[in-house]
Design a protein around this motif. Structure first.
Motif, PDB file in Angstrom:
ATOM      1  N   THR A  13      44.768  43.970  31.174  1.00 24.58           N
ATOM      2  CA  THR A  13      43.653  44.589  30.468  1.00 24.58           C
ATOM      3  C   THR A  13      42.307  44.276  31.104  1.00 24.58           C
ATOM      4  OG1 THR A  13      43.595  42.683  28.988  1.00 24.58           O
ATOM      5  CG2 THR A  13      44.841  44.594  28.246  1.00 24.58           C
ATOM      6  N   LYS A  14      42.263  43.185  31.911  1.00 22.03           N
ATOM      7  CA  LYS A  14      41.000  42.919  32.615  1.00 22.03           C
ATOM      8  C   LYS A  14      41.252  42.232  33.955  1.00 22.03           C
ATOM      9  CE  LYS A  14      40.281  38.956  29.508  1.00 22.03           C
ATOM     10  NZ  LYS A  14      41.514  39.168  28.754  1.00 22.03           N
ATOM     11  N   HIS A  15      40.280  42.398  34.846  1.00 20.36           N
ATOM     12  CA  HIS A  15      40.320  41.729  36.140  1.00 20.36           C
ATOM     13  C   HIS A  15      39.255  40.645  36.138  1.00 20.36           C
ATOM     14  CE1 HIS A  15      43.028  44.728  37.347  1.00 20.36           C
ATOM     15  NE2 HIS A  15      42.152  45.692  37.594  1.00 20.36           N
ATOM     16  N   ALA A  16      39.517  39.563  36.867  1.00 19.73           N
ATOM     17  CA  ALA A  16      38.532  38.491  36.963  1.00 19.73           C
ATOM     18  C   ALA A  16      38.483  37.985  38.392  1.00 19.73           C
ATOM     19  CB  ALA A  16      38.880  37.349  36.009  1.00 19.73           C
ATOM     20  N   ASP A  37      41.380  52.882  31.559  1.00 19.96           N
ATOM     21  CA  ASP A  37      42.594  53.516  31.028  1.00 19.96           C
ATOM     22  C   ASP A  37      43.185  54.434  32.093  1.00 19.96           C
ATOM     23  OD1 ASP A  37      42.220  52.248  28.664  1.00 19.96           O
ATOM     24  OD2 ASP A  37      41.257  53.965  27.658  1.00 19.96           O
ATOM     25  N   ASN A  38      44.488  54.457  32.181  1.00 22.48           N
ATOM     26  CA  ASN A  38      45.175  55.319  33.145  1.00 22.48           C
ATOM     27  C   ASN A  38      44.644  55.164  34.568  1.00 22.48           C
ATOM     28  OD1 ASN A  38      46.680  56.550  31.008  1.00 22.48           O
ATOM     29  ND2 ASN A  38      44.814  57.680  30.489  1.00 22.48           N
ATOM     30  N   GLY A  39      44.305  53.941  34.934  1.00 25.55           N
ATOM     31  CA  GLY A  39      43.810  53.691  36.275  1.00 25.55           C
ATOM     32  C   GLY A  39      44.924  53.688  37.307  1.00 25.55           C
ATOM     33  N   THR A  40      44.559  53.470  38.552  1.00 29.08           N
ATOM     34  CA  THR A  40      45.537  53.377  39.630  1.00 29.08           C
ATOM     35  C   THR A  40      45.320  52.054  40.379  1.00 29.08           C
ATOM     36  OG1 THR A  40      44.057  54.371  41.259  1.00 29.08           O
ATOM     37  CG2 THR A  40      45.445  55.884  39.976  1.00 29.08           C
ATOM     38  N   ALA A  41      46.258  51.736  41.250  1.00 27.91           N
ATOM     39  CA  ALA A  41      46.143  50.520  42.049  1.00 27.91           C
ATOM     40  C   ALA A  41      44.875  50.572  42.900  1.00 27.91           C
ATOM     41  CB  ALA A  41      47.375  50.370  42.936  1.00 27.91           C
ATOM     42  N   ARG A  42      44.579  51.739  43.445  1.00 33.99           N
ATOM     43  CA  ARG A  42      43.390  51.907  44.280  1.00 33.99           C
ATOM     44  C   ARG A  42      42.126  51.572  43.483  1.00 33.99           C
ATOM     45  NH1 ARG A  42      41.602  50.674  48.548  1.00 33.99           N
ATOM     46  NH2 ARG A  42      43.707  51.004  49.334  1.00 33.99           N
ATOM     47  N   GLU A  43      42.044  52.067  42.233  1.00 38.55           N
ATOM     48  CA  GLU A  43      40.874  51.760  41.390  1.00 38.55           C
ATOM     49  C   GLU A  43      40.811  50.269  41.066  1.00 38.55           C
ATOM     50  OE1 GLU A  43      39.997  54.909  38.154  1.00 38.55           O
ATOM     51  OE2 GLU A  43      42.043  55.333  38.818  1.00 38.55           O
ATOM     52  N   ASP A  44      41.975  49.669  40.758  1.00 36.27           N
ATOM     53  CA  ASP A  44      42.004  48.229  40.473  1.00 36.27           C
ATOM     54  C   ASP A  44      41.434  47.449  41.657  1.00 36.27           C
ATOM     55  OD1 ASP A  44      43.054  48.373  37.931  1.00 36.27           O
ATOM     56  OD2 ASP A  44      45.135  48.109  38.548  1.00 36.27           O
ATOM     57  N   ARG A  80      55.784  43.788  43.969  1.00 37.74           N
ATOM     58  CA  ARG A  80      56.998  44.600  43.819  1.00 37.74           C
ATOM     59  C   ARG A  80      56.740  45.838  42.992  1.00 37.74           C
ATOM     60  NH1 ARG A  80      61.252  39.674  42.933  1.00 37.74           N
ATOM     61  NH2 ARG A  80      61.602  39.263  45.136  1.00 37.74           N
ATOM     62  N   THR A  81      56.125  45.640  41.823  1.00 35.95           N
ATOM     63  CA  THR A  81      55.803  46.773  40.966  1.00 35.95           C
ATOM     64  C   THR A  81      54.807  46.321  39.918  1.00 35.95           C
ATOM     65  OG1 THR A  81      56.747  48.576  39.650  1.00 35.95           O
ATOM     66  CG2 THR A  81      57.614  46.379  39.213  1.00 35.95           C
ATOM     67  N   CYS A  82      54.228  47.273  39.218  1.00 39.52           N
ATOM     68  CA  CYS A  82      53.370  46.959  38.081  1.00 39.52           C
ATOM     69  C   CYS A  82      53.860  47.821  36.929  1.00 39.52           C
ATOM     70  CB  CYS A  82      51.916  47.267  38.404  1.00 39.52           C
ATOM     71  SG  CYS A  82      50.808  46.979  37.011  1.00 39.52           S
ATOM     72  N   TYR A  83      54.031  47.204  35.747  1.00 41.00           N
ATOM     73  CA  TYR A  83      54.624  47.944  34.635  1.00 41.00           C
ATOM     74  C   TYR A  83      53.615  48.839  33.929  1.00 41.00           C
ATOM     75  CZ  TYR A  83      58.388  44.619  35.428  1.00 41.00           C
ATOM     76  OH  TYR A  83      59.378  43.875  36.007  1.00 41.00           O
ATOM     77  N   HIS A  84      52.313  48.653  34.217  1.00 47.32           N
ATOM     78  CA  HIS A  84      51.303  49.402  33.457  1.00 47.32           C
ATOM     79  C   HIS A  84      50.531  50.410  34.299  1.00 47.32           C
ATOM     80  CE1 HIS A  84      52.066  45.925  30.918  1.00 47.32           C
ATOM     81  NE2 HIS A  84      51.653  45.154  31.903  1.00 47.32           N
ATOM     82  N   VAL A  85      50.377  50.134  35.597  1.00 54.06           N
ATOM     83  CA  VAL A  85      49.468  50.926  36.422  1.00 54.06           C
ATOM     84  C   VAL A  85      50.220  51.506  37.625  1.00 54.06           C
ATOM     85  CG1 VAL A  85      47.351  50.833  37.795  1.00 54.06           C
ATOM     86  CG2 VAL A  85      47.557  49.427  35.736  1.00 54.06           C
ATOM     87  N   HIS A  86      49.966  52.791  37.927  1.00 48.01           N
ATOM     88  CA  HIS A  86      50.636  53.452  39.044  1.00 48.01           C
ATOM     89  C   HIS A  86      50.103  52.998  40.400  1.00 48.01           C
ATOM     90  CE1 HIS A  86      53.267  56.333  37.137  1.00 48.01           C
ATOM     91  NE2 HIS A  86      52.352  56.500  36.207  1.00 48.01           N
ATOM     92  N   GLY A  87      50.933  53.085  41.409  1.00 48.07           N
ATOM     93  CA  GLY A  87      50.476  52.900  42.777  1.00 48.07           C
ATOM     94  C   GLY A  87      50.643  51.500  43.338  1.00 48.07           C
TER      95      GLY A  87
END
Lengths: 320, 320
Positions: A13-16, A37-44, A80-87
């Motif tokens: 839910t948040k990055h630090a 909401d509905n972000g992607t790995a690139r946005e993260d 390996r994967t992320c259960y909430h965010v695509h990419g």
């Protein structure tokens, strides 16, 4: 000239991000951002890069440690994967960070790094073995054995969430029955409260008042609030969750016999009665000669960020 | 002049001693003796001293390793208790051996030393992490993590026997319900077969023929024999035992993620179907990304004696 360490925490839910001088225990600075909401790995990654650049103000860190909220191959630094965010699938996070900041980077999952953070800076200081359990949306864990992270043969150790507590229990998202995560996580608690409130509304009047008519709005936090106001239904639900967690802790104590269990995550703020049931059930489940303590986490949701500092610091020391 | 290592195994039904040259993998000699009925710790020690003197023929060993079939404090070499034989409570076994043979001695429990023996000389060679499980009268286990024994914070790690498999299951001797030991040990199997044979004798005709009219004569070995002859009741009992063991192994795999599980003890000779159920259930219980193998023990009931060699050898090397 001091070595700067850049610590990053990619959360659900948040990055630090934080910057600290090597060997110190006080942040030079740190920053947080809510994930879109509905972000992607690139946005993260963009968000995180921006937080880090603000903190570094042109300095180049000596080492980077990063926590990721999902399965990671710590040897290669591959997500390996992320259960909430695509990419995120198979993204080489270690390499991306090294390219961006021009410094060596190390990556691990949040439960492992929370264990490492609590061990070095939190509730686990001075202890040689501990199991950190996070009870939040899900349930996960991280091991410190002989003062070192134990990651397992293929980086999967610590998965207490799918320990079977009751083979006749409710269906878990993983397809098995009666997993600890289904019985004790925030999601599981909210689901149980919803089911019971539909079946016997007369026992959950306080919860009902808190949540209104929309039962889908029930969260573990509301259940916890109602629990502490004396709501019978909420007590039934949280007592069961505490019992399941105590059973799991007692079993783990028999198997691995660590000195200390540290419990973190939002659900563990449920209050004294919840903790009493956990401690009592764990003590009953463990053999009489198996000794351990159960303590609340000290670092709260900053534990993975502190663990990222330790990861970078230890690896930097080894390089030198 | 070679260093001789004296290895001892104080077992429930037999004692064994062996002498081996340091660094070698072939016994100079070894001997066994059946334990007396209603014996005492003093008699056990006399038997063992006599076996060892016969093997040493006047030589003084450079180091002694000893396996004990019960809880031991490996740091002090103190036996905590013995569940079968009187007089062992708080006996300083390490000191007694050092006085008798004039050499440094180290002591640990049989499950830990079987794990160590299998790791260095048996099914676990070349592997960095394993869990050895013995399925015999009871169920116990020993850990190798990072190529070293993991004993736990107070020497109690490995107690998989009292992992709860089914909270609604039958009462275990420890006072809890549905423990792995109650469901999968030799004693548990014999008890389940007795109960079922009393209730529905028509399903256990082969077992009935093997055992005659005296149901108290049922052992896990007879159940296993009937199982392989197609006895329906025995299949039901052993399938359940294999299922319980598979559940336990899958849970442990999720928690600690070792490379290998090694299964030893008489019950694990029950045949292909028993092993298939264990492997299948463990695979289903573990998360998809958690990888492991399950292999039969290689050293049979000599595993603790080999482990005693490793214990003495490693400690001798550290002294030098």
């Amino acid at each position: 000239l001091v070595d700067l360490i850049l610590a990053l925490d990619f959360g659900g839910t948040k990055h630090a991000a934080g910057v600290i001088a090597s060997g110190e225990a006080v942040w030079r600075g740190w920053k947080r951002a809510i994930t879109p909401d509905n972000g992607t790995a690139r946005e993260d990654l963009e968000i995180m890069f921006s937080l880090a650049r603000d903190l570094l103000v042109g300095d180049i860190p000596a080492a980077i440690g990063a926590s990721f909220g999902g399965p990671v191959d710590a040897d290669t630094g591959l997500v390996r994967t992320c259960y909430h965010v695509h990419g995120w699938d198979n993204l080489p996070l270690k390499n991306l960070l090294e390219q961006e900041f021009g410094a060596p980077a190390w990556v691990d999952n949040d439960a492992n790094l929370a264990a490492l953070g609590e061990h070095r800076f939190g509730a686990g200081r001075g202890v040689q073995s501990l199991f950190y359990i996070t009870v939040s949306t899900g349930v996960g864990g991280g091991w410190i054995l002989n003062n070192h992270l134990w990651r397992g043969a293929n980086n999967m150790a610590g998965e207490i969430g799918h320990l079977c507590i009751d083979p006749d229990g409710p269906l878990c998202a993983c397809g098995r029955h009666g997993c600890l995560e289904r019985l004790a996580s925030g999601c599981g608690i909210a689901e149980d409260a919803r089911l019971l409130l539909t079946r016997s509304p007369q026992h959950g009047q306080i919860l009902h008042q808190l949540v209104g008519s929309d039962l889908s709005a029930i969260t573990a936090q509301l259940v916890s609030q109602a629990y502490n106001l004396g709501d019978r239904l909420s007590q039934q639900v949280l007592d069961k969750a505490a019992w399941a967690l105590g059973k799991g802790i007692g079993s783990v104590a028999n198997l691995i016999n660590p000195e200390l269990f540290i419990l973190g995550g939002g659900v563990t703020n449920a209050g004294e009665r919840y903790w009493q049931i956990i401690r009592q059930t764990a003590r009953q489940e463990a053999l009489p000669d198996v000794h351990f303590e159960i303590q609340p986490a000290f670092l709260g949701d900053t534990a993975p960020l502190w663990g990222a500092v330790v990861l970078a610091q230890d690896n930097l020391n080894e390089l030198k």
